[in-house]
Design a protein around this motif. Structure first.
Motif, mmCIF file in Angstrom:
data_model
loop_
_atom_site.group_PDB
_atom_site.id
_atom_site.type_symbol
_atom_site.label_atom_id
_atom_site.label_comp_id
_atom_site.label_asym_id
_atom_site.label_seq_id
_atom_site.Cartn_x
_atom_site.Cartn_y
_atom_site.Cartn_z
ATOM 1 N N GLN A 3 45.546 45.211 64.244
ATOM 2 C CA GLN A 3 44.123 45.036 64.017
ATOM 3 C C GLN A 3 43.482 46.418 63.951
ATOM 4 O O GLN A 3 43.621 47.213 64.862
ATOM 5 C CB GLN A 3 43.480 44.165 65.100
ATOM 6 C CG GLN A 3 43.642 44.691 66.513
ATOM 7 C CD GLN A 3 43.185 43.697 67.545
ATOM 8 O OE1 GLN A 3 43.753 42.639 67.670
ATOM 9 N NE2 GLN A 3 42.147 44.044 68.278
ATOM 10 N N ASP A 4 42.808 46.696 62.857
ATOM 11 C CA ASP A 4 42.141 47.985 62.667
ATOM 12 C C ASP A 4 43.045 49.175 62.976
ATOM 13 O O ASP A 4 42.690 50.076 63.708
ATOM 14 C CB ASP A 4 40.875 48.063 63.525
ATOM 15 C CG ASP A 4 39.840 47.040 63.125
ATOM 16 O OD1 ASP A 4 39.770 46.713 61.922
ATOM 17 O OD2 ASP A 4 39.109 46.555 63.997
ATOM 18 N N VAL A 6 45.528 49.336 64.863
ATOM 19 C CA VAL A 6 46.034 49.328 66.227
ATOM 20 C C VAL A 6 47.030 48.185 66.336
ATOM 21 O O VAL A 6 46.707 47.052 66.015
ATOM 22 C CB VAL A 6 44.882 49.121 67.253
ATOM 23 C CG1 VAL A 6 45.436 48.955 68.650
ATOM 24 C CG2 VAL A 6 43.887 50.270 67.185
ATOM 25 N N VAL A 8 49.251 45.558 68.415
ATOM 26 C CA VAL A 8 49.187 44.876 69.700
ATOM 27 C C VAL A 8 50.455 44.046 69.854
ATOM 28 O O VAL A 8 50.784 43.243 68.982
ATOM 29 C CB VAL A 8 47.938 43.968 69.781
ATOM 30 C CG1 VAL A 8 47.895 43.233 71.098
ATOM 31 C CG2 VAL A 8 46.666 44.787 69.562
ATOM 32 N N LYS A 69 40.618 54.605 70.674
ATOM 33 C CA LYS A 69 40.497 53.363 69.903
ATOM 34 C C LYS A 69 41.437 52.275 70.443
ATOM 35 O O LYS A 69 41.054 51.115 70.565
ATOM 36 C CB LYS A 69 40.795 53.634 68.433
ATOM 37 C CG LYS A 69 40.532 52.467 67.522
ATOM 38 C CD LYS A 69 40.733 52.882 66.065
ATOM 39 C CE LYS A 69 40.329 51.782 65.123
ATOM 40 N NZ LYS A 69 40.465 52.180 63.727
ATOM 41 N N ALA A 70 42.661 52.636 70.784
ATOM 42 C CA ALA A 70 43.611 51.654 71.329
ATOM 43 C C ALA A 70 43.161 51.172 72.705
ATOM 44 O O ALA A 70 43.391 50.018 73.065
ATOM 45 C CB ALA A 70 45.011 52.248 71.394
ATOM 46 N N ALA A 73 40.576 48.596 72.054
ATOM 47 C CA ALA A 73 41.224 47.372 71.569
ATOM 48 C C ALA A 73 41.897 46.618 72.714
ATOM 49 O O ALA A 73 41.961 45.388 72.710
ATOM 50 C CB ALA A 73 42.238 47.702 70.481
ATOM 51 N N ASP A 76 40.366 43.455 74.871
ATOM 52 C CA ASP A 76 40.534 42.051 74.500
ATOM 53 C C ASP A 76 41.799 41.423 75.082
ATOM 54 O O ASP A 76 41.981 40.211 74.987
ATOM 55 C CB ASP A 76 40.582 41.904 72.974
ATOM 56 C CG ASP A 76 39.255 42.210 72.316
ATOM 57 O OD1 ASP A 76 38.210 42.042 72.975
ATOM 58 O OD2 ASP A 76 39.260 42.637 71.149
#
Length: 132
Positions: A3-4, A6, A8, A69-70, A73, A76
């Protein structure tokens, strides 16, 4: 999952809360000795405020040095009782975590964070009571 930009990893089972409770009953030094010092945190990583400590399930976050950024993320994916374990490669040229993210960790249910990188706003994080 990506996602974006990144990635996961899929969810995993967290350990039984009773196992974590047993870790709370012992000092880090004693646990480290009992485990022959396996997986002990680098001595250069220290609490942002005196007395900060937490026991929980590791939520590993690998980030590019200087980019959180990570970490954002990862919010969530926090489950109550997680500790974010953030590898920012020891980079100290830009903060990876500050009071805003520390407060969000707490709101999302994390019990703290371990950061291999620069953390700012230590006095505010101490007032918040979030172990970082």
């Amino acid at each position: 999952m990506t996602q974006d930009n990144v990635r996961v990893a899929p969810a995993w089972d967290r350990p039984d809360p009773q196992v974590l409770q047993r870790f709370r009953e012992h000092s880090v030094a004693n646990l480290g000795d009992a485990l022959d010092r396996l997986n002990i945190v680098d001595g250069g990583i220290s609490p942002v405020w005196h007395g900060a400590k937490a026991v929980g399930t590791a939520l590993p976050v690998l980030t590019v040095a200087g980019d959180n950024k990570a970490v954002i993320a990862a919010l969530d994916h926090i489950r109550p009782g997680d500790i974010l374990v953030i590898n920012a490669f020891g980079y100290d040229g830009r903060a990876i975590v500050g009071d805003n993210l520390a407060q969000r960790f707490d709101v999302f249910g994390a019990v703290g964070a371990v950061v291999d990188g620069y953390v700012r706003d230590g006095a505010i994080i101490e007032k918040l009571g979030v172990p970082v």
